[in-house]
Design an enzyme around this catalytic site. Structure first.
Site, mmCIF file in Angstrom:
data_model
loop_
_atom_site.group_PDB
_atom_site.id
_atom_site.type_symbol
_atom_site.label_atom_id
_atom_site.label_comp_id
_atom_site.label_asym_id
_atom_site.label_seq_id
_atom_site.Cartn_x
_atom_site.Cartn_y
_atom_site.Cartn_z
ATOM 1 N N GLU A 157 0.831 -1.212 0.000
ATOM 2 C CA GLU A 157 0.000 0.000 0.000
ATOM 3 C C GLU A 157 0.867 1.264 0.000
ATOM 4 O O GLU A 157 0.558 2.235 -0.692
ATOM 5 C CB GLU A 157 -0.958 0.005 1.195
ATOM 6 C CG GLU A 157 -2.119 -0.982 1.072
ATOM 7 C CD GLU A 157 -3.150 -0.606 -0.008
ATOM 8 O OE1 GLU A 157 -3.121 0.532 -0.510
ATOM 9 O OE2 GLU A 157 -3.978 -1.469 -0.356
ATOM 10 N N GLU A 160 2.344 1.553 -3.486
ATOM 11 C CA GLU A 160 1.342 1.948 -4.479
ATOM 12 C C GLU A 160 0.966 3.420 -4.361
ATOM 13 O O GLU A 160 0.845 4.123 -5.350
ATOM 14 C CB GLU A 160 0.063 1.106 -4.318
ATOM 15 C CG GLU A 160 0.156 -0.278 -4.926
ATOM 16 C CD GLU A 160 -1.122 -1.102 -4.713
ATOM 17 O OE1 GLU A 160 -1.090 -2.298 -5.010
ATOM 18 O OE2 GLU A 160 -2.133 -0.540 -4.228
ATOM 19 N N GLU A 161 0.760 3.874 -3.135
ATOM 20 C CA GLU A 161 0.249 5.237 -2.951
ATOM 21 C C GLU A 161 1.338 6.298 -3.059
ATOM 22 O O GLU A 161 1.063 7.438 -3.431
ATOM 23 C CB GLU A 161 -0.467 5.349 -1.589
ATOM 24 C CG GLU A 161 -1.711 4.471 -1.519
ATOM 25 C CD GLU A 161 -2.590 4.761 -0.298
ATOM 26 O OE1 GLU A 161 -2.271 5.678 0.485
ATOM 27 O OE2 GLU A 161 -3.609 4.055 -0.139
#
Lengths: 278, 278
Positions: A157, A160-161
């Site tokens: 996460e 990805e962010e």
């Protein structure tokens, strides 16, 4: 050859089934079949399994065989679970109470605390949702996929962010709550990670902005100050960086009955001290 | 009144739908309907929602309306999840990638360590399954129900299997593993509880025998000694009772956006020390 209850002897093909570990059978339908044919074959197969003393009967119907669902339900089957591409139906043959295991009950989420050595926190602003509406700078969060380790989900996460690489350190705390989604419960793991890279590139689809923000500035946001769970996050973070708070860290383990791997999360500091003392 | 894409104007009843929080609609079908009628009404409703700019469309079909499943799938819907008495179907109207949340992915289990002040462990022998086959004396274990707190599940399982009342103390560790059941993942929480009563009455259906067993005797079972996860359990238990090991204990919390309650589990000893120092 099948002998029916009314004594009629007939040649009827039976459904191909594999035995499960609990005295039941599982049928994975693959080939198209007319509902009437399916009804006949299913009835013959059920008699066969009943005579064999089978318990649970599972039928997995891929979505392209949706025309067989009604037949199975008419024969007494009910839904067990569904995924986008299939429906699992189940029937319990014995007269005793059924011991069919429940469906998955929890969704699992992660939040990632990533602090650099200038005491700056990696934060994002989302493009939609409840936090967007109040302009909150928040830590990266996301859902743990089926089959995914909590550790990997937290690192994924963040990557990805924000495109930041990290190393997983600890789970500081976790929260269980209920009725989060269609009656399902939820577990949210608050994780601490160490950054391995520092240049942020925000993800376009979901993230409005991302930055390294001085921790005090993050903690001073009104919503963070007045919301119980956000205050806990801030306090846990400070306890960790300034006071030696110990969370749970991952130990790779192997399953009892198979060679599948997993992680056991525990208080390693206390555990290792205890082991060294022995 | 509905205006169709081909310009035909017709009076067609639309499906009753409620808005969800994410720009979509949810239809809870209750009344029986012929599949042909459902197809017509569903098509008209979809056009209507498309014009309204709706995103996700959810249809909840109780199992007694199984005759409508095939129609929904033919109209492009797919399965989201199912429970014994209903099937949830979903469709994504926008051309952008769908943001439909995943189904529940994890089953959650608990194991309960209950030690009395004579250093005896509450153990059971199961009537079936893998542990029965090897005659293992094991701690009470079970599945956390949807909507049930981990704390309550641990106390309930002990009560059900042995009739012993307990007070919940701590989670000593937890394990995440995968492919435990139809591809779903699993989280198992090892809990420590304090007994409040001492007279054992074993449950008839699943439990062969139950007793207070000297901890050393439990730990000396060959299976416990040679199996990694059981060894961890023994060592964590000893670390707790002899070396002051600290796990995670529950703090009641309230949800961010609703007044739903839950528990945050954290290292209370470190956390309270840290708070007192501030």
């Amino acid at each position: 050859m099948q002998v029916f209850e009314n004594g009629v002897v007939e040649h009827v093909k039976l459904l191909q089934a594999a035995n499960d570990e609990h005295g039941g059978v599982i049928v994975e339908m693959e080939e198209p079949m007319a509902p009437q044919v399916f009804a006949t074959v299913l009835r013959a197969s059920m008699l066969h399994w009943k005579h064999q003393g089978k318990r649970g009967v599972w039928i997995k119907l891929p979505i392209n065989l949706v025309n067989l669902v009604e037949t199975a339900v008419k024969e007494g089957f009910w839904y067990h679970h569904a995924e986008p591409n299939y429906l699992m139906l189940v029937y319990w043959i014995p007269e005793t109470a059924n011991t069919i295991p429940a469906n998955a009950s929890h969704r699992v989420g992660v939040g990632a605390i990533v602090l650099n050595d200038r005491r700056e926190l990696l934060v994002v602003r989302e493009k939609s949702g409840r936090f967007q509406a109040i302009g909150l700078w928040k830590i990266p969060t996301g859902i743990v996929d089926e089959g995914e380790d909590i550790i990997k989900a937290a690192m994924r996460e963040v990557k990805e962010e924000t495109a930041i690489d990290t190393e997983f350190l600890e789970i500081l705390a976790f929260r269980q709550s209920h009725k989060s989604f269609f009656g399902k419960s939820s577990l949210f793991f608050l994780c601490m990670l160490c950054p391995l890279s520092f240049d942020i590139q925000k993800q376009e689809l979901e993230i409005e902005a991302a930055q390294w923000m001085p921790f005090a500035e993050y903690a001073a946001q009104p919503f963070v100050q007045k919301t119980q769970l956000f205050k806990y996050t801030t306090e846990l973070c400070l306890a960790k960086i300034d006071k030696g708070y110990t969370g749970f860290s991952p130990h790779p383990t192997t399953s009892i009955f198979s060679n599948k791997n997993g992680y056991l999360y525990l208080n390693s500091q206390d555990f290792n001290q205890s082991s060294c003392d022995v």
